[in-house]
Design an enzyme around this catalytic site. Sequence first.
Site, mmCIF file in Angstrom:
data_model
loop_
_atom_site.group_PDB
_atom_site.id
_atom_site.type_symbol
_atom_site.label_atom_id
_atom_site.label_comp_id
_atom_site.label_asym_id
_atom_site.label_seq_id
_atom_site.Cartn_x
_atom_site.Cartn_y
_atom_site.Cartn_z
ATOM 1 N N ARG A 59 -2.255 -0.928 5.506
ATOM 2 C CA ARG A 59 -3.436 -1.426 4.801
ATOM 3 C C ARG A 59 -3.128 -2.777 4.171
ATOM 4 O O ARG A 59 -3.971 -3.675 4.141
ATOM 5 C CB ARG A 59 -3.854 -0.428 3.706
ATOM 6 N N CYS A 82 0.862 -1.186 0.000
ATOM 7 C CA CYS A 82 0.000 0.000 0.000
ATOM 8 C C CYS A 82 0.896 1.232 0.000
ATOM 9 O O CYS A 82 1.744 1.383 -0.873
ATOM 10 C CB CYS A 82 -0.972 -0.032 1.169
#
Lengths: 78, 286
Positions: B245, B240
């Site tokens: 994430r 990410c």
Amino acid sequence: MNILQPEEYKERTESIPPFEVRVMSYRLGATYHCTVYNLDPGAVIVRSDGTTRNEAETKALTRAKGRLASAAHRLNED
Amino acid sequence: MASIGYAHPEVLVETAWADQHKSDSAIRIIEVDVDTKAFEEGHIPGAVGWNWQTQLADQVRRDLVPKADLEKLLGQSGIDNTTTILLYGDNNNWFAAWAFWQLKIYGHRDVRIINGGRKKWLAEGRALTVDLPVLEQKTYRASQPDNSLRAYLTDVMKVAGSTNGWSLVDVRSGDEYTGKIFSPPGLPETCQRGGHIPGALSVPWGKNVNEDGTFKNVNDLKSLYETLGITPDRKVVAYCRIGERSSLTWFTLKYLLGYENVKNYDGSWTEWGNLVNAPVARGERP
């Protein structure tokens, strides 16, 4: 240990052009807490609190608009 | 029950279960938030807050928390090697997953995520406190890091552009992937170039979760990845912007879907997007 129950949890989507944000607020004891997230990808932009929901959300959204202004400026440059 | 069919359902607990067991002596609940002040606003009674910036990262170089520092953090948090750790946090458990990933790298046996995280706990009106728990100091011995769970720049360099046998998964938003924006709106820009690693497929992290913050059911998750050709036989690297994430996607693929070979590239776009002469793809095509 002092235990509190979060109450009056609410979420809604608002537009701060050109972005959309998610506004989450709830009450914990006598304080309303508000967090504003960008809708995509869902990251916290700002958090605020107040003695009413309106006060907490207004403060948070005002600060969020400031934070988003520079990102909007870059998009307009492209 | 939502966890039916997951490859490793034992790593996910529901909020109701966590509420029932939050005072168990064998369990320690840990909150890890993107917003490092959220814990102070109110947290699950008995929970300890970890700061991802200062406690889950090396404070000199850019790297994971060093082994000795993690051992100290866990001991101070009342955790020994037999403790069951329940992780939760804001943003649908982004940094709870980040902590999970690091705890698995250092070999903790029983670590679980509270499904739905802080969002679901609040929405359900479950108890919070601003008080800190009284903790008993414990001794913790971490394993040597398991780097099979982690991708480094050199690993990604080998598969960028020609991903034969590998799937590169970019979990950022569509606008970050195409290069339209350099960072999530309202967050600091931390890269010199926008776009994605050549060959990477776009599967934004949010597609793993429901509106209430819980993980999607196994059939929806299988469909999400397999229709894009990201099948269990492939080796997968998720990335990410800074690796948090993508640790949620790593968790989904490895523990909910049971993919054998999944790595989290924590250098992510803040590393790749700042490299001189690195290949970058812009637009919607991988």
